[in-house]
Design a protein around this motif. Sequence first.
Motif, PDB file in Angstrom:
ATOM      1  N   LYS A 123      27.069  75.675 -34.516  1.00  0.00           N
ATOM      2  CA  LYS A 123      26.157  75.941 -33.405  1.00  0.00           C
ATOM      3  C   LYS A 123      25.378  74.691 -32.994  1.00  0.00           C
ATOM      4  O   LYS A 123      25.027  74.522 -31.832  1.00  0.00           O
ATOM      5  CB  LYS A 123      25.166  77.055 -33.797  1.00  0.00           C
ATOM      6  N   THR A 124      25.130  73.807 -33.977  1.00  0.00           N
ATOM      7  CA  THR A 124      24.273  72.664 -33.693  1.00  0.00           C
ATOM      8  C   THR A 124      24.840  71.785 -32.585  1.00  0.00           C
ATOM      9  O   THR A 124      24.121  71.335 -31.689  1.00  0.00           O
ATOM     10  CB  THR A 124      24.080  71.820 -34.969  1.00  0.00           C
TER      11      THR A 124
ATOM     12  N   ASP B 104      16.408  77.634 -33.100  1.00  0.00           N
ATOM     13  CA  ASP B 104      17.478  77.851 -34.063  1.00  0.00           C
ATOM     14  C   ASP B 104      17.090  78.953 -35.028  1.00  0.00           C
ATOM     15  O   ASP B 104      15.939  79.079 -35.403  1.00  0.00           O
ATOM     16  CB  ASP B 104      17.750  76.551 -34.827  1.00  0.00           C
ATOM     17  N   GLU B 105      18.072  79.731 -35.414  1.00  0.00           N
ATOM     18  CA  GLU B 105      17.884  80.778 -36.421  1.00  0.00           C
ATOM     19  C   GLU B 105      16.718  81.657 -36.045  1.00  0.00           C
ATOM     20  O   GLU B 105      15.780  81.848 -36.791  1.00  0.00           O
ATOM     21  CB  GLU B 105      17.613  80.140 -37.802  1.00  0.00           C
TER      22      GLU B 105
ATOM     23  N   GLY C  74      20.718  77.315 -42.784  1.00  0.00           N
ATOM     24  CA  GLY C  74      21.253  76.122 -42.147  1.00  0.00           C
ATOM     25  C   GLY C  74      21.624  74.895 -42.965  1.00  0.00           C
ATOM     26  O   GLY C  74      22.327  74.047 -42.468  1.00  0.00           O
TER      27      GLY C  74
HETATM   28 MG    MG Z   1      22.641  75.945 -38.046  1.00  0.00          MG
END
Ligand code: MG
Length: 690
Positions: free
Chosen positions: A300-301, A395-396, A553
Motif C-alpha cells: 500500500k505504501t 495509514d492503518e 506495518g
Molecule cells: Mg503499511
Amino acid sequence: MTEKTLDQIPVTQLKGVGTQLAGKLTKLGIHTIQDILFHLPMRYMDRTRITPIGSAQLNTDVVIEGEIRGCDLVYGRRRSLMCRIQDNTGLITLRFFHFSSAQRQNLKTGSRLRCYGEVKHGSSGLEMYHPEYQFLDRHKPQPLQQHLTAVYPAAEGISQQRLRTIASQALALMGEHSLTELLPEALHKIALIEAINFIHQPPTSAPLDLLANGEHPAQQRLAFEELLAHHLTLLRLRLTFQQQNAPALRHDEKLQQQFLSSLSFQLTAAQRRVTVEIQQDLANPFPMLRLVQGDVGSGKTVVAALAALQCVANGKQAAIMAPTEILAEQHRNNFQTWLEPLGIHMAWLTGKVKGKAREVQLKAIQDGSAQVIVGTHALFQEEVVFHDLGLTVIDEQHRFGVHQRLALKEKGQGSNATPHQLIMTATPIPRTLAMSAYADLDCSIIDELPPGRTPVNTVVIANHRRQEVIERVRTACANGRQAYWVCTLIEESDVLEAQAAEATTDELHLLLPELQIGLIHGRLKSGEKAAAMDAFKNGKTQLLVATTVIEVGVDVSNASLMVIENPERLGLAQLHQLRGRVGRGKEESHCVLLYSAPLSPQGTERLKIMRQTTDGFEIAEMDLKLRGPGEVLGTRQTGEMELRIADLQRDAHLLPNIKKTAETMLARYPSQANAIIRRWMGGSERYGQV
Ligand code: MG
Ligand code: ADP
C-alpha cells in the motif's frame, strides 16, 4: 391548533412519570413518547395462561396460582424466606433472599397468589426465586395478560413493570397522535404503527422463535429503518463532503514514469488498478474520500507515494500520517528513498520532535518548502499550519476515529479548499460491513500480493512444549534468519505488558546465550524504540522480543519466524496483522502460536482458522462471525453504530436494498430522510454534519 407529534411530547406527559423517573429514563436515551415506542423489548414472556403447578416444567417461565400453605424463615448458608404455594395439582416453594418485614407479614397462610417466575429445582423440590407476584381476590377475578409480555432493556431504578406501563400508555397515545410513517409505502410490507404495536405487545399466537431471533417481519421492518438511518447519515456525510472544493490535481505521466522506473520492482496489477482509481479521484475539483484495503504486505505504501507524487506535481503539499512512531519512521525512510531523488523536499513531525528541530519542521510545513510531510497524529495539532495541503494519507486507519479524520480535513480549510483524503487499512473489512459502516467512503481493494512471497506456515503449540519452540528460534538464527517473540497481555496495560516482555527477554537471554536479543515495547522512549527497530533491521539483533506495538506495518524481510505467546488472547484480525510481519522475503516463514492450555472452544476455533488460512479477507469474515461487528470494526464504531434492533450479521440480507433505498430517499424524499436520521440517531446526528 397544530397537533403535536409524538417526538414533541415529553415523557412527563404520561401518568406516573415525574421528573425523577424522567431522569432515569434519560439514561436509557428516552426523552419523548416516540423514544418509548422505539425502546424495544429484548425478549418476551408468556403470561397469558396459568400453568397447573403439577405440570410446570423445570427452567421455564410460568404463571401459577395457588394458596399459601405457610411461610418459614430458613437459616441456611443464606437466610431466606420460604413460602409454600399449593394448587390442586401440586406444591411449589417461593424463595426470597431479600424481603421486607411487611412483605413477610403480608404473605399470610390461606391467601391466594398469582406468581410469575422461572421454575427451578431446589432443596425443597420445585422452587421459584424472587418471583413477581400479586394477591388474588376470590370475588374479583384478575384478568390475565392478553398478549405476550415484553422484557425491556432496563436501567437502575426502573422496574420492568414500570417500563411496561409506560409503553402501553405510549401505545395508546399512538392511536391519537399518529406516528409519522417515513418510509415511502412501496418500500415496506408492514406499516410502522402496526409493527410497533406488534413488537411491544405481540399476540399469543405470535411465532416466538422468530421473535426471539429478531426475524419477525415486524422487527425486520424496524431493523430496516434503523439500518437505513445509519446509511443515510453516512451518505449525507459524503454528499456534504463532496459539495466542498478541492484542488483538481492533474496526473503527471512523466513524473510517474520517472518514479516507477526508479523502483526495484514492478507494480502488481492490483496496485496499478488502485493507482488509476486514485489518480482519477484526485483530478476532481471536489475532495476524494477513498479507503484502500489491502492485506498486510500487499504494497500500500507505494500506492500512497504515487498519490503524494501527483499532489506534489501540482504544487500542493501531501501529508502522510501513521498511527505509531515506528511506522511513521518507516514511512519517512521509504518516502525519502523514493522521493528525494526526484528533488522532492520532506518534513517530519512526531510528538518526539522537539525544540529547535521542531521549529525547523513547522516552518518548512508552513512556508511550503516541505512538499511531503510524514508524521504521527502530531500533524493534527493546532500549531501545525500547512502552506497548501492538497492530500492527506492516513495509514492503518482503524487506529484513528472519525473525529480525527474530520480534524485533519480542517487543516486544509485555510486555502478555502478541502484536501483529498486517502485512507489505507490492512484490516480487511467484510463486504457486508464495509457496505454499511463505510458508506461514506469509496473503496479500493489491493487483492494481490507481490510475486515471490511464500505463505507463512502456521503451527499451534501448547506452552508445555516451550523448549522445542526455543530450539526452533536457535536454529533459525543459527541459519542467518531473524525472529520475533511477541508477548501479549489481556489487560490493556502498557506497564504490565512491558514487564512481561522484559521478563521474557531475561528468560530468553538465559536459554539462548549465543543470540543478540533486542526488546521493544510501548514504555520505551521513541528514540529507544527506533534504536531497537534499527538494530533489528540491520541484523545487529537476531531476536526481537516485542509487545503488540510491532503489530502495525513494520517491515523486516529477513525475519522469517514469529512466536506469539498466548495468541488465544488476541482477536483474529490482530493475529493476522502480527503474522504479517513475517513472510516478506523469499524464504519460507513460520509462525508459532504458543498457547496456554486449556483453550476455550472459541480460542481453539480462532487458532484453527489462523492455521488454515492466510487470506485476510477470509479471516475478517470469520472474525465477524466469532466476535460480531463491534469488535471487528474497532474504534470507528464506538458510539456510532450502536444498533438498537438491527444486527449487522443477521440482517445482512437487507443491506443491498438499504443502499438502494437510501439513495432513492436522499434524491426524492430528503425531508423524510432527515426525519429518519433524527428518529434513530438522535443526538449522534453530529456524524451527519461535516
Ligand atoms: Mg503499511
Ligand atoms: P503494506 O501493504 O502492508 O503496507 P508495504 O507497502 O509495506 O505493505 O509493502 C511491503 C513490502 O513489499 C515492502 O518492502 C515494499 O517495498 C514491497 N513491495 C511493494 N510493492 C511491491 C511489488 N509490486 N513487488 C515487489 N515488492 C513490492
